[in-house]
Motif scaffolding. Sequence first.
Motif, PDB file in Angstrom:
ATOM      1  N   GLN A   1     -18.957  42.076  20.716  1.00  0.00           N
ATOM      2  CA  GLN A   1     -19.877  42.134  19.576  1.00  0.00           C
ATOM      3  C   GLN A   1     -21.051  41.188  19.805  1.00  0.00           C
ATOM      4  O   GLN A   1     -20.923  40.195  20.519  1.00  0.00           O
ATOM      5  CB  GLN A   1     -19.182  41.680  18.286  1.00  0.00           C
ATOM      6  CG  GLN A   1     -18.113  42.607  17.778  1.00  0.00           C
ATOM      7  CD  GLN A   1     -17.561  42.160  16.442  1.00  0.00           C
ATOM      8  OE1 GLN A   1     -17.808  41.028  16.005  1.00  0.00           O
ATOM      9  NE2 GLN A   1     -16.821  43.029  15.793  1.00  0.00           N
ATOM     10  N   ILE A   2     -22.170  41.506  19.160  1.00  0.00           N
ATOM     11  CA  ILE A   2     -23.269  40.544  19.029  1.00  0.00           C
ATOM     12  C   ILE A   2     -23.466  40.333  17.540  1.00  0.00           C
ATOM     13  O   ILE A   2     -23.451  41.288  16.765  1.00  0.00           O
ATOM     14  CB  ILE A   2     -24.581  41.068  19.656  1.00  0.00           C
ATOM     15  CG1 ILE A   2     -24.417  41.254  21.164  1.00  0.00           C
ATOM     16  CG2 ILE A   2     -25.735  40.117  19.360  1.00  0.00           C
ATOM     17  CD1 ILE A   2     -25.643  41.859  21.852  1.00  0.00           C
ATOM     18  N   ARG A   3     -23.633  39.081  17.167  1.00  0.00           N
ATOM     19  CA  ARG A   3     -23.905  38.774  15.758  1.00  0.00           C
ATOM     20  C   ARG A   3     -25.166  37.955  15.639  1.00  0.00           C
ATOM     21  O   ARG A   3     -25.512  37.207  16.548  1.00  0.00           O
ATOM     22  CB  ARG A   3     -22.743  37.975  15.154  1.00  0.00           C
ATOM     23  CG  ARG A   3     -21.486  38.782  15.098  1.00  0.00           C
ATOM     24  CD  ARG A   3     -20.348  37.963  14.547  1.00  0.00           C
ATOM     25  NE  ARG A   3     -19.206  38.812  14.302  1.00  0.00           N
ATOM     26  CZ  ARG A   3     -18.354  38.659  13.319  1.00  0.00           C
ATOM     27  NH1 ARG A   3     -18.489  37.655  12.467  1.00  0.00           N
ATOM     28  NH2 ARG A   3     -17.345  39.476  13.146  1.00  0.00           N
TER      29      ARG A   3
ATOM     30  N   TYR B   1     -23.532  35.255  19.932  1.00  0.00           N
ATOM     31  CA  TYR B   1     -24.259  34.968  18.699  1.00  0.00           C
ATOM     32  C   TYR B   1     -25.718  34.658  19.056  1.00  0.00           C
ATOM     33  O   TYR B   1     -25.996  33.720  19.806  1.00  0.00           O
ATOM     34  CB  TYR B   1     -23.626  33.781  17.956  1.00  0.00           C
ATOM     35  CG  TYR B   1     -24.454  33.386  16.760  1.00  0.00           C
ATOM     36  CD1 TYR B   1     -24.451  34.178  15.622  1.00  0.00           C
ATOM     37  CD2 TYR B   1     -25.277  32.269  16.795  1.00  0.00           C
ATOM     38  CE1 TYR B   1     -25.237  33.858  14.538  1.00  0.00           C
ATOM     39  CE2 TYR B   1     -26.068  31.941  15.707  1.00  0.00           C
ATOM     40  CZ  TYR B   1     -26.046  32.744  14.578  1.00  0.00           C
ATOM     41  OH  TYR B   1     -26.836  32.439  13.514  1.00  0.00           O
TER      42      TYR B   1
ATOM     43  N   THR C   1     -25.648  32.069  22.128  1.00  0.00           N
ATOM     44  CA  THR C   1     -24.468  31.298  22.546  1.00  0.00           C
ATOM     45  C   THR C   1     -23.262  32.239  22.497  1.00  0.00           C
ATOM     46  O   THR C   1     -23.377  33.364  22.014  1.00  0.00           O
ATOM     47  CB  THR C   1     -24.204  30.108  21.604  1.00  0.00           C
ATOM     48  OG1 THR C   1     -24.192  30.588  20.253  1.00  0.00           O
ATOM     49  CG2 THR C   1     -25.262  29.035  21.733  1.00  0.00           C
ATOM     50  N   TYR C   2     -22.128  31.739  22.979  1.00  0.00           N
ATOM     51  CA  TYR C   2     -20.898  32.524  22.885  1.00  0.00           C
ATOM     52  C   TYR C   2     -20.043  31.965  21.754  1.00  0.00           C
ATOM     53  O   TYR C   2     -19.929  30.747  21.603  1.00  0.00           O
ATOM     54  CB  TYR C   2     -20.122  32.471  24.205  1.00  0.00           C
ATOM     55  CG  TYR C   2     -20.917  33.102  25.306  1.00  0.00           C
ATOM     56  CD1 TYR C   2     -20.936  34.486  25.458  1.00  0.00           C
ATOM     57  CD2 TYR C   2     -21.714  32.328  26.140  1.00  0.00           C
ATOM     58  CE1 TYR C   2     -21.716  35.080  26.436  1.00  0.00           C
ATOM     59  CE2 TYR C   2     -22.503  32.914  27.117  1.00  0.00           C
ATOM     60  CZ  TYR C   2     -22.491  34.293  27.260  1.00  0.00           C
ATOM     61  OH  TYR C   2     -23.274  34.885  28.210  1.00  0.00           O
ATOM     62  N   THR C   3     -19.483  32.867  20.962  1.00  0.00           N
ATOM     63  CA  THR C   3     -18.540  32.429  19.936  1.00  0.00           C
ATOM     64  C   THR C   3     -17.221  33.157  20.177  1.00  0.00           C
ATOM     65  O   THR C   3     -17.120  33.974  21.091  1.00  0.00           O
ATOM     66  CB  THR C   3     -19.053  32.731  18.518  1.00  0.00           C
ATOM     67  OG1 THR C   3     -19.301  34.135  18.418  1.00  0.00           O
ATOM     68  CG2 THR C   3     -20.318  31.962  18.204  1.00  0.00           C
ATOM     69  N   TYR C   4     -16.236  32.840  19.382  1.00  0.00           N
ATOM     70  CA  TYR C   4     -14.929  33.457  19.581  1.00  0.00           C
ATOM     71  C   TYR C   4     -14.373  33.944  18.256  1.00  0.00           C
ATOM     72  O   TYR C   4     -14.241  33.162  17.318  1.00  0.00           O
ATOM     73  CB  TYR C   4     -13.959  32.451  20.215  1.00  0.00           C
ATOM     74  CG  TYR C   4     -12.750  33.120  20.818  1.00  0.00           C
ATOM     75  CD1 TYR C   4     -12.841  33.732  22.059  1.00  0.00           C
ATOM     76  CD2 TYR C   4     -11.544  33.168  20.145  1.00  0.00           C
ATOM     77  CE1 TYR C   4     -11.755  34.383  22.616  1.00  0.00           C
ATOM     78  CE2 TYR C   4     -10.445  33.810  20.702  1.00  0.00           C
ATOM     79  CZ  TYR C   4     -10.548  34.408  21.941  1.00  0.00           C
ATOM     80  OH  TYR C   4      -9.480  35.053  22.497  1.00  0.00           O
ATOM     81  N   SER C   5     -14.089  35.217  18.197  1.00  0.00           N
ATOM     82  CA  SER C   5     -13.490  35.783  16.993  1.00  0.00           C
ATOM     83  C   SER C   5     -12.009  35.989  17.250  1.00  0.00           C
ATOM     84  O   SER C   5     -11.627  36.574  18.265  1.00  0.00           O
ATOM     85  CB  SER C   5     -14.152  37.128  16.684  1.00  0.00           C
ATOM     86  OG  SER C   5     -13.269  37.941  15.924  1.00  0.00           O
TER      87      SER C   5
ATOM     88  N   CYS D   1     -17.664  40.361  26.223  1.00  0.00           N
ATOM     89  CA  CYS D   1     -17.821  40.236  24.767  1.00  0.00           C
ATOM     90  C   CYS D   1     -17.831  41.626  24.131  1.00  0.00           C
ATOM     91  O   CYS D   1     -18.249  42.597  24.764  1.00  0.00           O
ATOM     92  CB  CYS D   1     -19.125  39.532  24.417  1.00  0.00           C
ATOM     93  SG  CYS D   1     -19.214  37.874  25.118  1.00  0.00           S
TER      94      CYS D   1
ATOM     95  N   ARG E   1     -14.147  37.374  22.548  1.00  0.00           N
ATOM     96  CA  ARG E   1     -15.448  36.796  22.874  1.00  0.00           C
ATOM     97  C   ARG E   1     -16.616  37.567  22.240  1.00  0.00           C
ATOM     98  O   ARG E   1     -16.675  38.788  22.359  1.00  0.00           O
ATOM     99  CB  ARG E   1     -15.655  36.810  24.385  1.00  0.00           C
ATOM    100  CG  ARG E   1     -14.585  36.083  25.123  1.00  0.00           C
ATOM    101  CD  ARG E   1     -14.754  36.275  26.608  1.00  0.00           C
ATOM    102  NE  ARG E   1     -13.643  35.627  27.301  1.00  0.00           N
ATOM    103  CZ  ARG E   1     -13.620  35.385  28.583  1.00  0.00           C
ATOM    104  NH1 ARG E   1     -14.646  35.722  29.337  1.00  0.00           N
ATOM    105  NH2 ARG E   1     -12.582  34.798  29.140  1.00  0.00           N
TER     106      ARG E   1
ATOM    107  N   MET F   1     -25.611  24.653  26.841  1.00  0.00           N
ATOM    108  CA  MET F   1     -25.121  25.014  25.500  1.00  0.00           C
ATOM    109  C   MET F   1     -25.639  26.383  25.037  1.00  0.00           C
ATOM    110  O   MET F   1     -25.215  26.883  24.008  1.00  0.00           O
ATOM    111  CB  MET F   1     -25.574  23.975  24.467  1.00  0.00           C
ATOM    112  CG  MET F   1     -25.131  22.567  24.738  1.00  0.00           C
ATOM    113  SD  MET F   1     -23.360  22.318  24.446  1.00  0.00           S
ATOM    114  CE  MET F   1     -23.256  22.484  22.658  1.00  0.00           C
ATOM    115  N   TYR F   2     -26.625  26.923  25.734  1.00  0.00           N
ATOM    116  CA  TYR F   2     -27.156  28.223  25.302  1.00  0.00           C
ATOM    117  C   TYR F   2     -27.630  29.031  26.510  1.00  0.00           C
ATOM    118  O   TYR F   2     -27.840  28.487  27.591  1.00  0.00           O
ATOM    119  CB  TYR F   2     -28.322  28.036  24.313  1.00  0.00           C
ATOM    120  CG  TYR F   2     -29.538  27.350  24.884  1.00  0.00           C
ATOM    121  CD1 TYR F   2     -30.475  28.059  25.637  1.00  0.00           C
ATOM    122  CD2 TYR F   2     -29.777  25.988  24.671  1.00  0.00           C
ATOM    123  CE1 TYR F   2     -31.600  27.434  26.169  1.00  0.00           C
ATOM    124  CE2 TYR F   2     -30.892  25.352  25.201  1.00  0.00           C
ATOM    125  CZ  TYR F   2     -31.792  26.077  25.938  1.00  0.00           C
ATOM    126  OH  TYR F   2     -32.912  25.464  26.471  1.00  0.00           O
TER     127      TYR F   2
ATOM    128  N   ASP G   1     -29.168  33.179  18.224  1.00  0.00           N
ATOM    129  CA  ASP G   1     -29.814  32.270  17.273  1.00  0.00           C
ATOM    130  C   ASP G   1     -31.240  32.721  17.002  1.00  0.00           C
ATOM    131  O   ASP G   1     -31.717  32.654  15.874  1.00  0.00           O
ATOM    132  CB  ASP G   1     -29.825  30.835  17.809  1.00  0.00           C
ATOM    133  CG  ASP G   1     -30.391  29.879  16.771  1.00  0.00           C
ATOM    134  OD1 ASP G   1     -29.661  29.575  15.818  1.00  0.00           O
ATOM    135  OD2 ASP G   1     -31.568  29.488  16.880  1.00  0.00           O
TER     136      ASP G   1
END
Lengths: 173, 173
Positions: free
Chosen positions: A124-126, A90, A78-82, A122, A87, A51-52, A92
Motif C-alpha cells: 500500500q501507499i498512504r 507513506y 518513508t516506510y511504515t508497517y501495518s 510493500c 510493509r 530516514m527517508y 510525506d
Amino acid sequence: MNCIIRPCTVKDCKVILQLIKVIAIDYKVPPAHLKVTLEALREDGFGAQPMYDCYVAELPSGQNSKKGDSIVGYVLSTYTYSTWKGRNVYIDNLYVRPEFRGQQIGKQLMKKTAEVALKKGCSQIRMHVARWKENENRFLTCCGSENLTAKEGWNLFRFEEDTLWRLAAHNKF
Amino acid sequence: MNCIIRPCTVKDCKVILQLIKVIAIDYKVPPAHLKVTLEALREDGFGAQPMYDCYVAELPSGQNSKKGDSIVGYVLSTYTYSTWKGRNVYIDNLYVRPEFRGQQIGKQLMKKTAEVALKKGCSQIRMHVARWKENENRFLTCCGSENLTAKEGWNLFRFEEDTLWRLAAHNKF
C-alpha cells in the motif's frame, strides 16, 4: 512532459528545502514551526541512517524553468508497517511547481513511488492531504487512491513534542 | 497496575499475532484481508532489516490473565519523516486486553513510546483511530493528542496493491 525521474542526491537538498518552504507557506505553517534545516535534510536522507527516500523530477537536459531551475517536482516518502497489511510506503510530500502542473509530472512521480514500493514488498501507499486542497484531492483520486477518512472514518491524531516530554516524565501509574 | 514494559522479542510474535487478529475482528476486517503471518512478523521485526519497533506490557512475575497469558498489551510503531518537523514516530497499533483496561497500562505503553521517540530525536507521534472507536479517541485525547482531521481537516488517502501495479505499468505520459 517526459521529465527524468531520478533519486534525489545530497546536492538536491537545497532545492528540496526551497520547495518545502513553498509548500509550508501554502499551508500557512508559521516559519517558526518549520523545524527542518538543510543540515537535517542532508543528514536524515544521506547520513549513516537514512530516514527517508526522495525522487526528483528533472527537466530534460538544456531545459530550465523561467527562474532557471531544472528540478520541477519531488516525492519524499518513508516506510511504515501495518500489522494487517505488512510493509507500506507513506508519502510525506508530493509536489510539482505550479507552472509545470497538468503535464503528468505528478503521475510520473507516483509511478516511480509505486515501482519502488512493489520492489520493496510493500502492498500500500498512504498519504495525508488537507480536505481543502481540492486539486491534490482530485489528483490522488484520479491516480486511484481512496479517501479513507471519508470512506471508513479514519482520523489522524498527533502528539506534539511538549506532550511527549510530559508523557515521558509521567511516573505514577 | 505496574506492568513491566519491555521490548518485544521474537518469541512474543505468536501472542502479538493473536492480538492483531483480535483487533482485526473488532474492526470487521475480513480474514482474507489480513496479510500478516507469524513468519512475516518475525522477519520484519527481528530479521536483517527490522521494519517496526514493538513493546509489550507484561504482568509481574507469577501473575497471569484468566486464560494464562502474561502479555496484556502492546504498542507497535515505525519511524516516519515530516519535511516540516523531521523525524516522527507513527504508531500502527496500541492495544490492551479488554479485561486489563482502566489500569493505566495503555498510558505506560504511551510513556515508553514517548521516551523512545525523544531518545531517537523525534518531535511528534502520530496515529490513526477510527472515528467510531470512542474509548480509543477518549484515551488519546486524555494522553494529550489532538485530532488533526477534526482540527485541520487532514484526510488519509490509500493506494491499494492493485492500484500500485496499475501505476507502475503506466507508460504513456
